[in-house]
Structure formats: C-alpha cells, structure tokens
Design a protein around this motif. Structure first.
Motif, PDB file in Angstrom:
ATOM      1  N   LEU A 206      58.502-137.396 -12.886  1.00 11.54           N
ATOM      2  CA  LEU A 206      59.283-137.079 -11.837  1.00 11.54           C
ATOM      3  C   LEU A 206      59.251-138.382 -10.838  1.00 11.54           C
ATOM      4  N   SER A 207      58.572-138.495  -9.994  1.00 14.13           N
ATOM      5  CA  SER A 207      58.349-139.762  -9.449  1.00 14.13           C
ATOM      6  C   SER A 207      58.829-141.054  -9.895  1.00 14.13           C
ATOM      7  N   LEU A 208      58.948-141.257 -10.732  1.00 15.44           N
ATOM      8  CA  LEU A 208      59.911-142.293 -11.239  1.00 15.44           C
ATOM      9  C   LEU A 208      61.537-141.938 -11.659  1.00 15.44           C
ATOM     10  N   PHE A 209      61.796-140.357 -11.035  1.00 19.35           N
ATOM     11  CA  PHE A 209      63.368-140.825 -11.060  1.00 19.35           C
ATOM     12  C   PHE A 209      64.613-141.705 -10.198  1.00 19.35           C
ATOM     13  N   PRO A 210      63.747-141.176  -8.730  1.00 21.63           N
ATOM     14  CA  PRO A 210      64.216-141.694  -7.450  1.00 21.63           C
ATOM     15  C   PRO A 210      64.997-143.347  -8.561  1.00 21.63           C
ATOM     16  N   LEU A 211      63.959-143.930  -9.311  1.00 22.22           N
ATOM     17  CA  LEU A 211      64.069-145.486  -9.851  1.00 22.22           C
ATOM     18  C   LEU A 211      64.993-145.545 -10.679  1.00 22.22           C
ATOM     19  N   TYR A 212      64.879-144.645 -11.405  1.00 20.66           N
ATOM     20  CA  TYR A 212      65.725-144.884 -12.380  1.00 20.66           C
ATOM     21  C   TYR A 212      67.305-144.119 -12.212  1.00 20.66           C
ATOM     22  N   ALA A 213      67.243-143.418 -11.203  1.00 24.51           N
ATOM     23  CA  ALA A 213      68.954-143.103 -11.209  1.00 24.51           C
ATOM     24  C   ALA A 213      68.853-144.182 -10.598  1.00 24.51           C
ATOM     25  N   GLY A 214      68.480-144.955  -8.614  1.00 25.02           N
ATOM     26  CA  GLY A 214      69.043-145.979  -8.268  1.00 25.02           C
ATOM     27  C   GLY A 214      69.755-147.491  -9.007  1.00 25.02           C
ATOM     28  N   SER A 215      68.472-146.909 -10.247  1.00 19.89           N
ATOM     29  CA  SER A 215      69.385-148.683 -11.381  1.00 19.89           C
ATOM     30  C   SER A 215      70.771-148.185 -11.756  1.00 19.89           C
ATOM     31  N   GLY A 216      71.147-147.044 -11.988  1.00 18.43           N
ATOM     32  CA  GLY A 216      72.370-146.706 -12.739  1.00 18.43           C
ATOM     33  C   GLY A 216      72.648-146.132 -13.973  1.00 18.43           C
ATOM     34  N   GLY A 217      71.309-145.693 -14.157  1.00 23.50           N
ATOM     35  CA  GLY A 217      70.595-144.968 -15.284  1.00 23.50           C
ATOM     36  C   GLY A 217      71.577-143.227 -15.589  1.00 23.50           C
ATOM     37  N   LEU A 218      72.492-142.735 -14.284  1.00 22.24           N
ATOM     38  CA  LEU A 218      72.674-141.947 -14.028  1.00 22.24           C
ATOM     39  C   LEU A 218      74.221-141.998 -14.827  1.00 22.24           C
ATOM     40  N   ALA A 219      74.929-143.244 -14.770  1.00 25.99           N
ATOM     41  CA  ALA A 219      76.730-143.217 -14.818  1.00 25.99           C
ATOM     42  C   ALA A 219      76.103-144.027 -16.880  1.00 25.99           C
ATOM     43  N   ARG A 220      75.366-144.348 -16.816  1.00 24.05           N
ATOM     44  CA  ARG A 220      75.371-144.471 -18.130  1.00 24.05           C
ATOM     45  C   ARG A 220      75.238-143.325 -19.135  1.00 24.05           C
ATOM     46  N   ASP A 221      74.228-141.950 -19.256  1.00 25.28           N
ATOM     47  CA  ASP A 221      74.600-141.279 -19.557  1.00 25.28           C
ATOM     48  C   ASP A 221      75.361-140.367 -18.936  1.00 25.28           C
ATOM     49  N   ALA A 222      76.472-140.497 -18.585  1.00 20.97           N
ATOM     50  CA  ALA A 222      77.731-139.333 -18.009  1.00 20.97           C
ATOM     51  C   ALA A 222      78.671-140.326 -19.392  1.00 20.97           C
ATOM     52  N   ALA A 223      78.242-141.544 -19.561  1.00 18.59           N
ATOM     53  CA  ALA A 223      79.287-142.623 -20.235  1.00 18.59           C
ATOM     54  C   ALA A 223      78.674-142.246 -21.247  1.00 18.59           C
ATOM     55  N   ILE A 224      78.067-141.511 -21.813  1.00 22.09           N
ATOM     56  CA  ILE A 224      77.646-141.137 -23.408  1.00 22.09           C
ATOM     57  C   ILE A 224      78.206-140.195 -23.980  1.00 22.09           C
ATOM     58  N   GLY A 225      78.132-138.834 -23.079  1.00 22.47           N
ATOM     59  CA  GLY A 225      78.521-137.740 -23.056  1.00 22.47           C
ATOM     60  C   GLY A 225      77.960-136.394 -22.843  1.00 22.47           C
ATOM     61  N   LEU A 226      78.518-135.695 -22.565  1.00 23.50           N
ATOM     62  CA  LEU A 226      77.723-134.189 -22.338  1.00 23.50           C
ATOM     63  C   LEU A 226      77.221-133.430 -23.241  1.00 23.50           C
TER      64      LEU A 226
END
Length: 305
Positions: A206-226
C-alpha cells in the motif's frame, strides 16, 4: 473388535470429507491463479499498463488485510520480522508481479502461463538441494529434464517465429519463475506462515499507492471504464491473490504438502483452456507440445521416488 470396527467406520466420513475439501480447495486455487493470468493478458489488451494491474493486485487485498496485520503486530510484521519481510516482498510481491505483467506485453498467454510455473518448479528443486539440503530422487531429476525439454520447445517458437522481443518476454518469465522459487524456498526455510506472508506483502505494498496516484494512474483507470476495473479488482485483487493463497493453504492442511503440490501443476492447462474460451487465444501446436512435455515433467518432479 466390534467397537474398533465401529470406530473405524465412524472415522471414515471425516477423512473422506477432508480429502474432498482438500481436492476442491486445491483445484479452486489453481483456477484462481489461472484466471489471474488470463485477466492479466486481457487487461493489457484493453489498455491497462503493468503498473495499473499491479495496483489492482495489491490495493484491495492490502486494505482488507490492514486489521489482520495490526492485530498480529505491525512492529515485527506478524512475527516475520522486517528483514525477512522485505526479502519476501522483493521476491514474491509487487516487484515480481510487475515484471510478470510486463512479460505478457511481449509473448502470448501460452508462453507466460507455462514458463513461469515451470521455472518456479526447476528453481525450487535446485534450491531445495542447495539451501534446504534435501535429497533429490532420480524421478525428480528426470522431471527436471522433461521440464527443460518442454521449455525448449516453447522457446523455439519465440526464436524461430516471433523474434527478439518474444525471446525477451520468455526470459522475463524465466526470471519471475526463479524469483517465486526463491520466495517459496525462503518461506519454507524460515518456517513462516504463507498466509501471514501474503497479508504482510499486501499491506506493505500500500505504501506504493501514493506514487501510483501521483503519476496519473487513476486517470488512466477512469478512462478505461468501471467494468474493466471491476474485473481486474476481482481477478487480481481477490482471486489471484488472497483467495488462491487461502485455498492452497487449506489444501495443504487437508492433504499434506506432497499431495497439494499437484495442483499448481494444473495452472498451465487451466490457463490455456480459459484463455481459449474467455479471450479467444488458442495455444499453437508448439505451445501445446511444450505444455504436454512440461506436464510430464511436473508429474515426475512431484514424485517422491
């Protein structure tokens, strides 16, 4: 005499029930691992990156396991210790998973799903002799030779028909298979609970998640769909992770280590079958030939004599 007979009859149903539970759990674990492989290949095809899949693999299980780790003791990582915990996380955690996901960008499902478990078996045999000082039977030596032969058949497809990028993909799965062999050997050598290790790795990741979120990963996920994200959350975060680990541990508890070791050997077959049925990726002739040879090797490698 009659009392003894009656007692034996009374004890029989629980034994049968335990065997059925062990077999069902072992097959369930193999199915979960196979679905994880197929979901990985599918996820890369629809636009996820290996890092996106890594997030799904550890985020959900990590959140679920936080109470267990805190209850067991975070200071010494559930009794595992920080030094051992970090070593196990390196070999069997997010680093290995990320490398494995990357491999599927270069080769089809039939390569990764066979090469990685095969190299895990070969590496496990080697480390059992060198580190654990176990004796190795002639049957296991023959099994190792058969596995190498099967890998050579699959590798020849990459060299002869797919090019250098496919060879690199195969080598990636060789690497991750050997990493998992080191992970499994250390779990046995240090005599730590496999389930405790799985929970600790998930929480530490879980300590890696802030790096993932900060790199734009959540935006990529949202673009792919729920729907696609939900699929990966279930396949990676539940089935291929904690569900498979729990079911395999239950299988070992009911059947013993030697008998339960048969079930991981079924993962390549299940993966190829599910890949064909679910994502339309049938195995080639060389992949099928290599798989049959590897399965023979698995059978011999798991025999005790």
């Amino acid at each position: 005499m009659s009392e003894h007979t009656a007692g034996a009859k009374a004890a029989a149903p629980p034994d049968t029930k335990a065997v059925l539970l062990g077999v069902g759990s072992g097959l369930g674990a193999a199915l979960c691992w196979a679905l994880g492989f197929v979901a990985t290949r599918h996820g890369l095809k629809v636009g996820f990156t290996p890092v996106d899949l890594l997030m799904h693999r550890f985020l959900w299980s990590g959140i679920a396991f936080i109470p267990l780790v805190l209850r067991a003791g975070f200071g010494n990582l559930c009794g595992i210790g920080w030094g051992r915990g970090m070593a196990l996380m390196l070999l069997g955690g997010p680093v290995m998973s990320l490398i494995s996901y990357t491999g599927f960008m270069f080769v089809p499902l039939g390569h990764g799903s066979v090469i990685q478990p095969s190299c895990a078996t070969l590496g496990g045999l080697f480390l059992a002799v060198v580190l654990l000082k176990e004796s190795i039977s002639l049957s296991r030596v023959a099994g190792a030779v058969a596995i190498v032969a099967g890998l050579a058949v699959i590798g020849s497809e990459s060299i002869g028909h797919m090019g250098s990028s496919a060879v690199m993909g195969d080598l990636i799965f060789v690497t991750t298979g050997l990493m998992f062999a080191g992970f499994a050997t250390l779990v046995r050598y240090w005599r730590v609970s496999a389930f405790a290790v799985a929970t600790v790795i998930s929480v530490l990741s879980l300590s890696l998640f802030p790096l993932y979120a900060g790199s734009g990963g959540l935006a990529r996920d949202a673009a792919i769909g729920l729907n696609e994200n939900a699929l990966q959350a279930v396949a990676q975060g539940i089935l291929a992770g904690p569900a498979a680990m729990y079911l395999f541990a239950l299988s070992i508890q009911q059947l013993g280590v030697a008998r339960a070791a048969v079930f991981p050997a079924t993962v390549p077959v299940l993966t190829l079958l599910l890949g064909w049925l679910l994502i339309g990726e049938p195995p080639t002739t060389l992949q099928a030939a290599g798989l049959v040879t590897v399965l023979a090797g698995f059978y011999l490698a798991q025999r005790q004599s």
